[in-house]
Design an enzyme around this catalytic site. Structure first.
Site, PDB file in Angstrom:
ATOM      1  N   GLY A 248       2.473   3.122  -5.761  1.00 41.79           N
ATOM      2  CA  GLY A 248       1.793   2.616  -6.961  1.00 41.79           C
ATOM      3  C   GLY A 248       0.322   2.333  -6.805  1.00 41.79           C
ATOM      4  O   GLY A 248      -0.445   3.116  -6.212  1.00 41.79           O
TER       5      GLY A 248
ATOM      6  N   GLU B 140       6.537   2.601  -9.665  1.00 47.16           N
ATOM      7  CA  GLU B 140       7.923   2.273  -9.346  1.00 47.16           C
ATOM      8  C   GLU B 140       8.311   0.883  -9.862  1.00 47.16           C
ATOM      9  O   GLU B 140       9.442   0.442  -9.665  1.00 47.16           O
ATOM     10  CB  GLU B 140       8.133   2.322  -7.828  1.00 47.16           C
ATOM     11  N   PHE B 141       7.383   0.204 -10.516  1.00 48.46           N
ATOM     12  CA  PHE B 141       7.585  -1.171 -10.979  1.00 48.46           C
ATOM     13  C   PHE B 141       8.881  -1.326 -11.777  1.00 48.46           C
ATOM     14  O   PHE B 141       9.698  -2.206 -11.504  1.00 48.46           O
ATOM     15  CB  PHE B 141       6.382  -1.585 -11.838  1.00 48.46           C
TER      16      PHE B 141
ATOM     17  N   TYR C 249       9.129 -14.044 -14.109  1.00 56.52           N
ATOM     18  CA  TYR C 249       8.085 -13.083 -13.733  1.00 56.52           C
ATOM     19  C   TYR C 249       6.751 -13.510 -14.345  1.00 56.52           C
ATOM     20  O   TYR C 249       5.717 -13.526 -13.663  1.00 56.52           O
ATOM     21  CB  TYR C 249       8.443 -11.666 -14.179  1.00 56.52           C
TER      22      TYR C 249
ATOM     23  N   ALA D 211       0.797  -1.229   0.000  1.00 56.17           N
ATOM     24  CA  ALA D 211       0.000   0.000   0.000  1.00 56.17           C
ATOM     25  C   ALA D 211       0.827   1.275   0.000  1.00 56.17           C
ATOM     26  O   ALA D 211       0.262   2.364  -0.067  1.00 56.17           O
ATOM     27  CB  ALA D 211      -0.925   0.007   1.212  1.00 56.17           C
TER      28      ALA D 211
ATOM     29  N   VAL E 222       5.496  -9.556   2.861  1.00 54.89           N
ATOM     30  CA  VAL E 222       4.554 -10.638   2.528  1.00 54.89           C
ATOM     31  C   VAL E 222       5.248 -11.966   2.281  1.00 54.89           C
ATOM     32  O   VAL E 222       4.633 -13.030   2.409  1.00 54.89           O
ATOM     33  CB  VAL E 222       3.665 -10.290   1.302  1.00 54.89           C
TER      34      VAL E 222
ATOM     35  N   ASN F  33      -2.171  -6.983  -3.564  1.00 57.74           N
ATOM     36  CA  ASN F  33      -1.516  -6.114  -4.539  1.00 57.74           C
ATOM     37  C   ASN F  33      -0.003  -6.243  -4.529  1.00 57.74           C
ATOM     38  O   ASN F  33       0.649  -6.020  -5.555  1.00 57.74           O
ATOM     39  CB  ASN F  33      -1.907  -4.658  -4.245  1.00 57.74           C
TER      40      ASN F  33
END
Length: 251
Positions: free
Chosen positions: A14, A188-189, A152, A11, A60, A86
């Site tokens: 992005g 920011e990916f 990915y 959170a 996570v 997310n």
């Protein structure tokens, strides 16, 4: 009128941050999660003018941190109505033969195992309440494979499969499950993917108008606010300039 409670992973930037901001302005009580304490504190301060907010700082991909943090949620926030899975990352852009084992571990640990850990910790409450909504943020990489995307793409294909499996397993508990799969979104990916190389990251979004985090947040809010008998189960969204993972109409 019932006040809904949403937990959002990733959170602090992005799509996750934009979703938290939009949810707050629509009076959804929030549990905002992330690894960066300073950003969590700043965001909590910003959003508290609109709704009740609490923060959880954890990674996570760390199983113990996930279950410990979620167990610590204050009583008034424990009945989570909406889970936004997310948190996710891309690390590197290499061929399979040149890929980094550390990058592979990071993507699988965050994108797949992280989603599973958080879901596992929250689903029992939804089952007990016989309602809930899980939104899994995937990617167009979960729908097709592109050069140098290998692991990915594999991780996001797993998210796509888990989204479908969750919907089947949780159907008898009246729990809605939805997958949202964005194409090119300027966040920011790419900075993370290129390990802090800002110039290289900027080039990803040059020559066309990419999606913004706010565009995806708006879609997430639309999905979760449909009447309860409506479940938008799978949604792919591109910027107009993008036709597939590899086809972009650049100036």
């Amino acid at each position: 009128m019932k006040t809904f409670t949403a937990l959002i992973t990733g959170a602090t930037s992005g799509i996750g941050k934009a979703t938290a901001q939009l949810f707050a302005k629509n009076n959804i009580q929030l549990i905002i999660c992330g690894r960066r304490k300073n950003r969590l504190i700043e965001l909590e301060k910003e959003l508290s003018q609109y709704t009740k907010v609490t923060t959880l700082q954890f990674d996570v991909s760390n199983k113990q941190e996930v279950f410990s943090a979620i167990k610590s949620i204050p009583t008034e926030f424990k009945n989570i109505d909406i889970l936004i899975n997310n948190a996710g990352n891309a690390h590197g852009l290499n061929t399979i033969q040149d890929g980094s084992l550390d990058d592979w571990d990071a993507m699988l640990d965050i994108n797949v195992k992280g989603l599973l850990y958080v879901s596992k910790a929250i689903i029992p409450t939804m089952i007990k309440n016989n309602n809930g909504f899980i939104v899994n943020i995937g990617s167009i990489a979960g729908k097709e494979v592109y050069p140098n995307g290998n692991v990915y793409c594999a991780s996001k294909h797993a998210v796509n499969a888990l989204n479908k499996a969750m919907r089947i397993d949780l159907n008898k508990y009246n729990i809605r499950v939805s997958g949202i799969h964005p194409g090119a979104v300027e966040t920011e990916f790419s900075e993370v993917r290129f390990k802090g190389d800002v110039d290289k990251a900027k080039k990803v979004y040059e020559g066309y108008k990419p999606l913004k985090a706010e565009d995806i947040a708006d879609i997430i809010h639309f999905v979760v606010t449909r009447p309860y008998h409506v479940n938008i189960e799978d949604l792919v969204v591109y910027p107009t300039a993008q036709a597939s993972a590899t086809i972009l109409n650049k100036a």
